[in-house]
Design an enzyme around this catalytic site. Structure first.
Site, PDB file in Angstrom:
ATOM      1  NE  ARG A 228      63.452  14.999  19.975  1.00 61.63           N
ATOM      2  CZ  ARG A 228      63.500  14.530  18.748  1.00 61.63           C
ATOM      3  NH1 ARG A 228      62.620  13.618  18.363  1.00 61.63           N
ATOM      4  NH2 ARG A 228      64.406  14.979  17.890  1.00 61.63           N
ATOM      5  CD  GLU A 256      65.239   7.958  22.976  1.00 63.48           C
ATOM      6  OE1 GLU A 256      66.111   8.290  22.142  1.00 63.48           O
ATOM      7  OE2 GLU A 256      64.028   8.205  22.827  1.00 63.48           O
ATOM      8  CG  HIS A 275      64.311   8.030  18.979  1.00 56.78           C
ATOM      9  ND1 HIS A 275      64.721   8.945  19.922  1.00 56.78           N
ATOM     10  CD2 HIS A 275      63.847   8.776  17.939  1.00 56.78           C
ATOM     11  CE1 HIS A 275      64.540  10.178  19.477  1.00 56.78           C
ATOM     12  NE2 HIS A 275      64.009  10.100  18.257  1.00 56.78           N
TER      13      HIS A 275
END
Length: 317
Positions: A228, A256, A275
């Site tokens: 993360r 994001e 991601h």
């Protein structure tokens, strides 16, 4: 008795026909207002008091992802609703991507690719890269003996890396059983050729890697983050990367999708992915199967294997 709060795309991803068939064998799919079990995904609204008022019979939230902080609330825990997730199903894929990142950074593949795509000459592309290193004999520091951290260790260890590990929840003997030397974070950062982040996103790990920690990295070291962005002070990391002193491979970001004008996109010493470390077909199917299996255990009155509790989310070092 089972409600499914997934977009059509996520339902197809995690619950393809064979897995969906197993789900509906456990009970009828009903609106949330009638559900005892709720299957959730990344786009499910937060289960706060207002939302929970619409689901008076809810007893289990079965999340198809790993991170549940965005989803749960004190109102949920206060109701006694149990929560399960699928982090274990994602770990093998994330471990493989972390290994791929590690090899790419050590062999400077990201710099070669950037230079050649940017029109640099063959000779210039070679000259811009750092001296390449093999994984065998390199010092690899792993921050966090999580499920993904352990999956990464299992992949890296047979390839001959010298492994360091930091995690406040395990001892030296357990670290040794994983093939690693347990050391403090500062020592890991100062010794590592590669530092791979696999710690959870909890209050104690917010900006675990800040400006001071990044300064401990050796010139030419590599940082891998498939966990993360929460773990890293992103402004401090950007400063270090702009200096060219270290390299990084990043799958996670504060914002994001990553903005088109993000300065990270132009840096030759950074490898970026959107991601998607856990985005394999196999991982998605494992996540779906894990979700259905946890629901089956719950309905049978058996202990959950992937339960997450309020105490785990609130743990601080």
């Amino acid at each position: 008795m089972i409600a499914v709060s997934l977009t059509p795309e996520l339902r197809e991803m995690f619950l393809p026909p064979p897995i969906w068939a197993d789900l509906v064998k456990l009970g009828p799919v009903v609106p949330m207002e009638e559900a005892e079990v709720l299957v959730t995904g990344w786009e499910t609204p937060r289960l706060d008091a207002e939302t929970l008022a619409l689901a008076p019979r809810l007893r289990l939230v079965a999340h198809t992802g790993a991170a549940v902080g965005f989803l749960v609330s004190d109102a949920l825990w206060d109701r006694g609703v149990k929560v399960t997730q699928t982090g274990a199903a994602m770990a093998p894929a994330v471990g493989e991507v972390s290994l791929a990142f590690t090899l790419s950074l050590l062999h400077q593949l990201h710099r070669f690719d950037h230079d050649l795509r940017s029109g640099a000459s063959w000779t210039a592309a070679r000259a811009h890269a750092r001296p390449r290193r093999e994984l065998r004999g390199s010092v690899v520091g792993v921050v966090g003996a999580s499920r993904t951290g352990r999956a990464y260790l299992e992949l890296v260890r047979p390839l001959g890396a010298r492994l360091l590990l930091t995690d406040p929840l395990i001892g030296a003997d357990e670290a040794a059983a994983l093939g690693a030397e347990l050391v403090p974070l500062d020592e890991l950062l100062s010794r590592g050729d590669v530092v791979a982040l696999h710690a959870p996103a909890i209050p104690a790990t917010r900006h675990l890697i800040g400006r001071g920690e990044l300064a401990l990295l050796r010139d030419g070291a590599a940082l891998v983050n498939t966990a993360r962005s929460w773990l890293v002070d992103s402004d401090a990391l950007l400063d270090e990367l702009r200096s060219g002193r270290i390299d990084a491979a990043l799958d996670v970001f504060d914002e994001e999708p990553l903005p088109v004008d993000s300065p990270l996109r132009a840096l030759p010493n950074v490898l970026l992915t959107p991601h998607q470390a856990a985005g394999t077909v196999e991982a998605q199917w494992r996540q779906g199967r894990s979700t259905v299996e946890e629901i089956a255990r719950f309905l049978a009155g058996e202990p959950l294997r992937q339960e997450i509790t309020r105490e785990q989310l609130r743990w601080t070092a």
